[in-house]
Design an enzyme around this catalytic site. Structure first.
Site, mmCIF file in Angstrom:
data_model
loop_
_atom_site.group_PDB
_atom_site.id
_atom_site.type_symbol
_atom_site.label_atom_id
_atom_site.label_comp_id
_atom_site.label_asym_id
_atom_site.label_seq_id
_atom_site.Cartn_x
_atom_site.Cartn_y
_atom_site.Cartn_z
ATOM 1 C CD GLU A 96 -2.874 1.360 0.344
ATOM 2 O OE1 GLU A 96 -2.486 1.580 -0.820
ATOM 3 O OE2 GLU A 96 -4.068 1.333 0.661
ATOM 4 C CG ASP A 97 -0.896 4.870 -1.472
ATOM 5 O OD1 ASP A 97 -1.564 4.357 -0.536
ATOM 6 O OD2 ASP A 97 -1.415 5.626 -2.317
ATOM 7 C CG ASP A 100 -4.571 7.468 5.912
ATOM 8 O OD1 ASP A 100 -5.244 6.444 5.780
ATOM 9 O OD2 ASP A 100 -4.739 8.465 5.191
ATOM 10 C CG PHE A 149 -3.523 15.649 1.309
ATOM 11 C CD1 PHE A 149 -4.304 14.530 1.544
ATOM 12 C CD2 PHE A 149 -3.307 16.033 -0.005
ATOM 13 C CE1 PHE A 149 -4.876 13.817 0.498
ATOM 14 C CE2 PHE A 149 -3.874 15.326 -1.060
ATOM 15 C CZ PHE A 149 -4.660 14.208 -0.799
ATOM 16 N NE ARG A 162 -3.152 7.985 -9.209
ATOM 17 C CZ ARG A 162 -3.649 7.530 -8.069
ATOM 18 N NH1 ARG A 162 -2.842 7.107 -7.123
ATOM 19 N NH2 ARG A 162 -4.945 7.498 -7.862
#
Length: 172
Positions: A96-97, A100, A149, A162
């Site tokens: 996963e990137d 959170d 963010f 991206r």
């Protein structure tokens, strides 16, 4: 266009991804692994990670949505693309990137464990513990970041950014 500030440089990312690949190579010595990337954000990380693992590596992708075009999660996870092969008896690393809230990875972990893999571990490029709502731990973490963010290196804001080689904080 948003104002972007580099949080993690491409060089630090490359170094850390190589270290994670070496850990995985050591942990699974002599075995095959299936890297399951969470679309779309983890695609860049998964490809770079795969090239640093000195084992028999296969790749597949799973798609989920919990953000849409927003900058915060809706809290509801929807499966948008399933895997192309069964997991029964296979060593799986879910890639996963960012970890959170933990909502998405918890959903995916339960979904994949029901398919009876030989093992299931989690790898996340980024971890943002300040936002955790569900207790999910990843075995392989690239970087722990503050509650900002971020975009770049696969992470997006409304499908943009991206392709940036660094992880950047969005400053409005």
């Amino acid at each position: 266009m948003a104002n972007l500030e580099v949080l993690i440089s491409r060089n630090r990312i490359a170094q850390r991804v190589a270290e994670l690949g070496a850990e995985i190579t050591h942990d699974y010595a002599g075995q095959s692994v299936l890297l399951v990337g969470v679309l779309k954000g983890a695609a860049v990380f998964l490809c770079d990670l795969a090239r640093t693992i000195d084992l028999d590596v296969r790749m597949d992708f799973i798609g989920v949505s919990s953000y849409g075009k927003a900058s915060t999660s809706s809290g509801e996870v929807q499966l948008t693309k399933d895997l192309s092969e069964p997991l029964d008896g296979i060593h799986v690393i879910l890639v996963e990137d960012i970890l959170d809230t933990g909502v998405t990875l918890n959903f995916l972990k339960q979904l994949l464990m029901a398919r009876k893999p030989a093992s299931l571990k989690l790898a996340a490029l980024l971890e943002k513990p300040a936002r955790r709502k569900v207790d999910v731990q990843a075995e392989y973490i690239g970087f722990t970041i503050p509650d900002e963010f971020v975009v770049g290196y696969g992470l997006d804001y409304g499908e943009r950014y991206r392709n940036l080689p660094d992880v950047c904080v969005v400053r409005e």
